[in-house]
Write an enzyme that holds these catalytic residues in place. Structure first.
Site, mmCIF file in Angstrom:
data_model
loop_
_atom_site.group_PDB
_atom_site.id
_atom_site.type_symbol
_atom_site.label_atom_id
_atom_site.label_comp_id
_atom_site.label_asym_id
_atom_site.label_seq_id
_atom_site.Cartn_x
_atom_site.Cartn_y
_atom_site.Cartn_z
ATOM 1 N N ASP A 7 -4.672 12.859 0.699
ATOM 2 C CA ASP A 7 -4.751 11.462 0.116
ATOM 3 C C ASP A 7 -3.310 11.364 -0.349
ATOM 4 O O ASP A 7 -2.417 12.133 -0.897
ATOM 5 C CB ASP A 7 -5.705 11.354 -1.100
ATOM 6 C CG ASP A 7 -5.943 9.999 -1.468
ATOM 7 O OD1 ASP A 7 -5.933 9.406 -0.839
ATOM 8 O OD2 ASP A 7 -6.102 9.947 -2.903
ATOM 9 N N SER A 8 -3.216 10.078 -0.715
ATOM 10 C CA SER A 8 -1.844 9.571 -1.351
ATOM 11 C C SER A 8 -1.726 10.291 -2.907
ATOM 12 O O SER A 8 -0.608 10.036 -3.348
ATOM 13 C CB SER A 8 -1.676 7.961 -1.421
ATOM 14 O OG SER A 8 -2.776 7.585 -2.094
ATOM 15 N N TYR A 39 -0.246 4.095 -1.915
ATOM 16 C CA TYR A 39 0.184 3.638 -0.615
ATOM 17 C C TYR A 39 -0.110 2.132 -0.211
ATOM 18 O O TYR A 39 0.383 1.771 0.582
ATOM 19 C CB TYR A 39 -0.602 4.597 0.829
ATOM 20 C CG TYR A 39 -0.083 5.949 0.703
ATOM 21 C CD1 TYR A 39 1.145 6.572 0.112
ATOM 22 C CD2 TYR A 39 -0.466 6.756 2.056
ATOM 23 C CE1 TYR A 39 1.401 7.831 0.258
ATOM 24 C CE2 TYR A 39 0.048 7.950 2.146
ATOM 25 C CZ TYR A 39 0.949 8.377 1.361
ATOM 26 O OH TYR A 39 1.322 9.844 1.777
ATOM 27 N N GLY A 40 -1.230 1.586 -0.979
ATOM 28 C CA GLY A 40 -1.917 0.554 -0.795
ATOM 29 C C GLY A 40 -0.817 -0.796 -1.028
ATOM 30 O O GLY A 40 -1.457 -1.900 -0.334
ATOM 31 N N THR A 72 -6.492 3.817 3.211
ATOM 32 C CA THR A 72 -5.157 3.083 3.215
ATOM 33 C C THR A 72 -4.682 3.683 4.568
ATOM 34 O O THR A 72 -4.051 3.178 5.366
ATOM 35 C CB THR A 72 -4.103 3.225 2.081
ATOM 36 O OG1 THR A 72 -5.131 2.562 1.060
ATOM 37 C CG2 THR A 72 -3.000 2.118 2.396
ATOM 38 N N THR A 195 -10.870 5.700 -1.989
ATOM 39 C CA THR A 195 -11.448 6.965 -2.467
ATOM 40 C C THR A 195 -11.218 6.780 -3.965
ATOM 41 O O THR A 195 -11.565 8.044 -4.614
ATOM 42 C CB THR A 195 -10.907 8.235 -1.673
ATOM 43 O OG1 THR A 195 -9.451 8.106 -1.454
ATOM 44 C CG2 THR A 195 -11.505 8.127 -0.259
HETATM 45 N N1 DGL Z 1 -7.253 6.374 -2.284
HETATM 46 C C1 DGL Z 1 -6.524 5.808 -1.312
HETATM 47 C C2 DGL Z 1 -7.654 5.006 -0.518
HETATM 48 O O1 DGL Z 1 -8.596 5.381 -0.094
HETATM 49 C C3 DGL Z 1 -5.312 5.522 -1.412
HETATM 50 C C4 DGL Z 1 -4.873 4.338 -2.193
HETATM 51 C C5 DGL Z 1 -3.436 3.942 -2.546
HETATM 52 O O2 DGL Z 1 -2.320 5.014 -2.642
HETATM 53 O O3 DGL Z 1 -3.130 2.896 -2.508
HETATM 54 O O4 DGL Z 1 -7.165 3.939 -0.163
#
Ligand code: DGL
Length: 270
Positions: A7-8, A39-40, A72, A195
């Protein structure tokens, strides 16, 4: 015999927790790119490069199978990775498909033609990049006919959850739900398409009202992983140890993770 979870940042821990509960003996290597989260708000090329780097580190740790516990990355990078980058003896799976299979009442891996399903109006809450990718709508269209999806980009929510500011997170959930309900007053189902959001699941449910079925991914992804490993026992990998890796500061990420999951989690440097 280890499976990687990427995950990020901390959000993938909501998926990790469900896998751990379902398969307590399976070694899991978790990778959080906390230094580069969220990451979003990044563009697709950036997300692709960062995701490939993290997944390579999980391959090095002895994982042949990696779950992108990040919508993402699943939305912006997974298809390109599977087409051009993932070595033949490795697998990288995303988190969209198990969720959409559950929403469209399918068995895991049922790829038959799209058909009518019980839900007609679905609210999607996700990061701005996931919403912009339209990956959720694309995967849904492969499986269901006549489902109307209204998507709400939940700007700011991941940052608030990452730093543990749950008062701000709650206010953001309520305002994002309000904004969506103005455009789709009566969804039958809502998808938490990030998530990180299960941490705020009660607030989502309260703001949406009791008539809306809220889907989040942890349990669905864990169940589909168990099914996948039963069908592909060769994908267990060579790694033996469970560990938590981060690109951020291990001490502060460990403290945040421990608060986030309400259990002791110790990260080390990736
Ligand atoms: N938890 C991640 C997702 O499911 C990443 C969110 C992010 O880094 O912006 O998109």
């Amino acid at each position: 015999m280890a499976v990687g979870v990427f995950d990020s940042g901390l959000g993938g821990l909501t998926v990790w927790r469900e896998i751990r509960e379902r398969m307590p003996d399976l070694p899991l290597v978790y990778y959080g790119d906390n230094k580069m989260a969220p990451y979003g708000v990044r563009d697709a090329d950036d997300i692709y490069d960062l995701t490939c780097a993290g997944v390579s580190r999980l391959f090095e740790a002895g994982c042949d199978l990696v779950i992108l516990a990040c919508n993402t990355a699943s939305a912006a990078a997974l298809r390109r990775m599977q087409e051009k980058w993932v070595p033949k003896d490795k697998r990288v799976l995303g988190v969209f498909v198990p969720l959409i299979e559950a929403l469209t009442e399918r068995q895991w891996g049922d790829n038959s033609a799209p058909r009518e399903v019980g839900v007609r109006h679905v609210a999607l809450f996700a990061t701005p990049s996931t919403v912009a990718s339209r990956a959720f709508q694309r995967e849904l269209a492969f499986r269901a006919i006549g489902v109307d999806v209204e998507a709400q980009p939940c700007g700011g929510l991941v940052d608030a959850i990452e730093v543990g500011d749950l008062i701000l997170a709650e206010a953001l959930v309520r305002s994002h739900v309000d904004a969506l309900l103005r455009r789709m007053p009566r969804p039958e189902a809502a998808v938490l398409g990030c998530t990180h959001y299960p941490i705020m699941a009660d607030t989502f449910q309260e703001a949406l009202g009791p008539g809306v079925q809220v889907f989040s991914q942890g349990r669905l992804v864990a169940a589909s992983l168990e099914d996948y490993l039963a069908r592909h026992p060769d994908m267990y990998g060579t790694g033996k140890a469970s560990e938590f890796l981060t690109t951020g500061n291990p001490r502060s990420v460990s403290d945040q993770a421990t608060r986030f999951l309400r259990q002791d989690i110790r990260f080390q440097s990736a």
